[in-house]
Design an enzyme around this catalytic site. Structure first.
Site: not given
Length: 318
Positions: A8, A12, A14-15, A64, A154, A158
């Site tokens: 994953i 660090s 959140g989701i 990264d 953004y 997506k």
């Protein structure tokens, strides 16, 4: 059965963090989680949340998505470079008037949100095809299906993700490799909070006063109501993603918030785009007061439902 190796990205907070911990704490121990972060020194929250799972069912590695060498080094550190499930979650956000965004910032966003995914897939797909087994799960967004005002770049990133996966999925299926797009609506995370805090402090002198006022006085206010009324938690998204991962026949698309299904349907109902454009224009500029009232009503109903559920749990009901 041996546990599946799940890599994953963006763990660090959140989701990514919620999903890594949820899989690592699976009662059946079905997963070996490789939770990756861009900067290992910022993995304190992940370490704390993982607790006793750290070093047992969860391992933290540096990765990264903007650095091919970093991706390769991470995969080389995995025995046989064997990844059963890749969850591409790392991403950055951007909101505001287009004139106020630098091209460098836009390119950086695309490098993370789109090309980051491409780099990951290029590394894991050949082995999955050779084994004729694997699952690529991409944390996308409803904004990959429908553009939203002041989210131009953004949403573009997506849309690129969605087009990439939609094009690749047919080839992947030939090799028994599944691709799934998880499409959340608003999610209450540090990621979103940071984006909105930066937007409130930003300089909008490069756009016209009317646009600046629409963004600061209308969009930001309405967005807060949207997040408060319709926002999901990272844990909610983790549960949805778990269901996608454990499905016998994983879905290609999975929207986590039913409230956004009508929004996507509008686009398909009228191929000319007129219906969708007109509906959103009126919602933003003519009926924003009605929108806010409706959102507050939804927030109240959700609050009451949560109270009922909490009461049921106290009484021993599921």
């Amino acid at each position: 059965m041996a546990p599946r190796t799940v890599l994953i990205t963006g763990c660090s907070s959140g989701i990514g963090l919620a999903l890594a911990v949820r899989l690592a704490r699976d009662k059946q121990r079905r997963f070996r989680v490789i939770a990756t972060v861009r900067n290992v020194s910022r993995s304190g929250a992940l370490v704390a949340a993982a607790g006793s799972a750290l070093g047992r069912t969860l391992e933290i590695k540096q990765l990264d998505v903007c650095d091919e060498g970093s991706i390769r080094a991470c995969l080389d550190s995995i025995p046989g470079r064997h990844v059963d499930v890749l969850v591409s979650n790392a991403g950055v956000g951007m909101i505001g008037p287009l004139e106020c965004q630098s091209l460098a910032a836009m390119q950086g966003l695309m490098d993370t949100n789109f090309f980051g995914l491409v780099r990951l897939v290029k590394e894991v797909l050949p082995d999955m095809k050779r084994r004729r087994s694997g699952h690529i799960v991409v944390i996308s967004s409803v904004m990959g299906l429908q553009g939203i005002v002041f989210n131009d770049v953004y949403a573009a990133s997506k849309f690129a993700v969605e087009g990439f996966c939609e094009s690749l999925v047919v080839q992947a299926l030939r090799f028994n490799v599944a691709i799934s797009l998880v499409e959340p609506g608003p999610v209450t995370t540090e990621f979103e909070a940071k984006v909105y805090e930066e937007a409130e402090r930003a300089d909008y002198s490069q756009t016209d006063p009317e646009t600046a006022e629409i963004f600061t006085k209308l969009y930001l206010r309405n967005s807060k109501d949207v997040f408060a009324s319709l926002g999901q938690s990272p844990e909610d998204i983790a549960e949805h993603t778990l269901r996608v991962i454990e499905a016998a026949r994983p879905p290609f698309r999975h929207q986590t918030n039913a409230a956004y299904t009508p929004m996507a349907a509008l686009k398909h109902a009228d191929p000319s785009g007129a219906l969708m454009t007109d509906a959103f224009y009126k919602l933003v500029f003519k009926y924003d007061a009605v929108l806010r009232l409706g959102l507050r009503a939804i927030r109240l109903l959700r609050w009451k439902a949560q109270k009922v559920q909490a009461g049921a749990r106290l009484l021993g009901f599921k």
